[in-house]
Design an enzyme around this catalytic site. Structure first.
Site, PDB file in Angstrom:
ATOM      1  N   TYR A  63       0.847  -1.189   0.000  1.00  0.00           N
ATOM      2  CA  TYR A  63       0.000   0.000   0.000  1.00  0.00           C
ATOM      3  C   TYR A  63       0.885   1.241   0.000  1.00  0.00           C
ATOM      4  O   TYR A  63       2.091   1.155   0.203  1.00  0.00           O
ATOM      5  CB  TYR A  63      -0.924   0.017   1.232  1.00  0.00           C
ATOM      6  N   SER A  77       5.859   7.626   7.976  1.00  0.00           N
ATOM      7  CA  SER A  77       6.666   8.214   9.058  1.00  0.00           C
ATOM      8  C   SER A  77       8.116   7.744   9.026  1.00  0.00           C
ATOM      9  O   SER A  77       8.952   8.260   9.753  1.00  0.00           O
ATOM     10  CB  SER A  77       6.026   7.952  10.418  1.00  0.00           C
ATOM     11  N   THR A  81       3.078   4.740  12.251  1.00  0.00           N
ATOM     12  CA  THR A  81       3.470   4.108  13.512  1.00  0.00           C
ATOM     13  C   THR A  81       4.985   3.860  13.612  1.00  0.00           C
ATOM     14  O   THR A  81       5.494   3.669  14.703  1.00  0.00           O
ATOM     15  CB  THR A  81       2.735   2.762  13.700  1.00  0.00           C
TER      16      THR A  81
HETATM   17  N1  ASP Z   1       5.354   2.876   7.355  1.00  0.00           N
HETATM   18  C1  ASP Z   1       4.157   3.347   7.970  1.00  0.00           C
HETATM   19  C2  ASP Z   1       4.457   4.681   8.635  1.00  0.00           C
HETATM   20  O1  ASP Z   1       5.059   4.701   9.658  1.00  0.00           O
HETATM   21  C3  ASP Z   1       3.633   2.353   8.937  1.00  0.00           C
HETATM   22  C4  ASP Z   1       2.416   2.764   9.729  1.00  0.00           C
HETATM   23  O2  ASP Z   1       1.946   3.890   9.681  1.00  0.00           O
HETATM   24  O3  ASP Z   1       1.868   1.907  10.428  1.00  0.00           O
HETATM   25  O4  ASP Z   1       4.092   5.670   8.096  1.00  0.00           O
END
Ligand code: ASP
Length: 354
Positions: free
Chosen positions: A51, A84, A117
């Site tokens: 995604y 993130s 996250t």
């Molecule tokens: N890679 C994603 C982020 O940290 C993972 C998430 O949001 O769960 O933006």
């Protein structure tokens, strides 16, 4: 004349007899600042593993949870649209300044930040140190993209907004709401790469829990934070470079020497065990201190403290020990500390205070 007396009496009787109309409850005003992440992620199908993070706008996130209107007056703002893993000092400074500006307004009761996250714990701790308000600041995210089967984002947003509007959340520092848990901004860490129940607060435990927007709080933060913090990002446009290096068996001096050469002002060593490292790495770290780089010993072990002067004599080497701050969060504190001083003793005190 007689007619006006009759009208007057009729009004008086009506006031006495008619049931009092319930006063409309004033809903809290919550500002949602969106930064991206999986919560704003979009996939081709409801069950795709792949995604794109940050593809959905803040307005779409708000519209996906119509029941928000029942618990708050919402304003949304887009700060960034990134996964993130791409979180940067630049976005942190923009976000923190906006949080401070928004919370300074009497018309705002709290802020929710939607965030990926992967680095949420670093952003939460950064804000915990530089936000100048006692009003609630609640980060949330999700493990499943907004298009997934059983997406976890909508309920996380609902809970985060409820917490941000809850007067009981004031003065508890920056909070993270995820999967019905409420974590302290200094305490949480991501504990699983893909599980919906990813966040844990292994040293101190949860600050509270929530169920469909009804909170139970257990405790507040144990360390200084937000309005009591000495750190400020007012007028700051860049943060000092601090690198984290990961220790392992047979580690050479090369990465440490490279970090110094690349201009790092601080190094955090994610040491083995209680912040240990190979002899060549230890010698290189000692050289880094002599070159004016502030070096913090932390640990790659997920729980426990890195104790000062345990197997390594920090007094002798001029190192700082991170306590229970894990490497990524030790980096955040060191960046802010370096804006005030390069003195390892003073920085050690900051590590014991924040
Ligand atoms: N890679 C994603 C982020 O940290 C993972 C998430 O949001 O769960 O933006």
């Amino acid at each position: 004349m007689r007619r006006s007396i009759v009208v007057f009496l009729a009004i008086v009787i009506a006031i006495q007899v008619l049931p009092a109309q319930p006063q409309a409850k004033k809903l809290p005003h919550i500002v949602i600042l969106a930064t991206g992440g999986t919560i704003a992620g979009s996939a081709d199908t409801k069950t795709s593993v792949g995604y794109t993070s940050g593809a959905v706008t803040v307005d779409a996130l708000i519209q996906a949870v119509p029941t928000l209107k029942e618990i708050a007056r919402i304003t949304g703002e887009q700060i960034s649209s990134i996964g993130s893993q791409d979180m940067s000092d630049e976005v942190w400074l923009k976000l923190a300044k906006r949080v401070n500006a928004v919370l300074a307004s009497d018309s705002v009761d709290g802020v929710v930040i939607t965030h990926g996250t992967d680095t949420m714990e670093e952003t939460a701790y950064f804000l915990q140190l530089v936000v100048k308000s006692k009003k609630p600041v609640v980060l949330t995210g999700s493990m499943r993209p907004s298009t997934a089967l059983s997406a976890d984002g909508p309920l996380n947003i609902y809970n985060a907004v409820a917490i941000a509007g809850d007067p009981q959340a004031s003065g508890r520092g920056v909070l993270v709401a995820a999967n019905d848990d409420i974590h302290g901004g200094r305490d949480l860490t991501k504990g699983n790469t893909t599980d919906v129940q990813t966040f844990i607060s292994p040293e101190y435990g949860l600050v509270g829990t929530t169920l469909y927007g009804k909170q139970t709080f257990f405790r507040g933060p144990f360390r200084k934070h937000t309005s009591d913090s000495e750190f400020s990002i007012e007028g700051v446009n860049a943060l000092p470079r601090v690198d984290v290096l990961y220790a392992h068996a047979n580690m050479s001096a090369d990465m440490i020497d490279a970090a110094v050469k690349a201009g790092a002002k601080g190094i955090v060593m994610a040491g083995v065990g209680d912040g240990n490292m190979t002899t060549p790495a230890l010698e290189a770290l000692a050289r880094a201190v002599k070159a004016g780089v502030v070096c913090v010993r932390s640990s790659r072990v997920p729980t426990g403290r890195t104790w000062r002067n345990s197997e390594i004599n920090d007094d002798q080497y001029g190192f700082v020990a991170s306590g229970e701050l894990q490497p990524a969060k030790a980096r955040v504190l060191l960046q802010l500390a370096l804006m005030k001083t390069k003195d390892a003793k003073q920085i050690q005190t900051m590590f014991e205070t924040y």
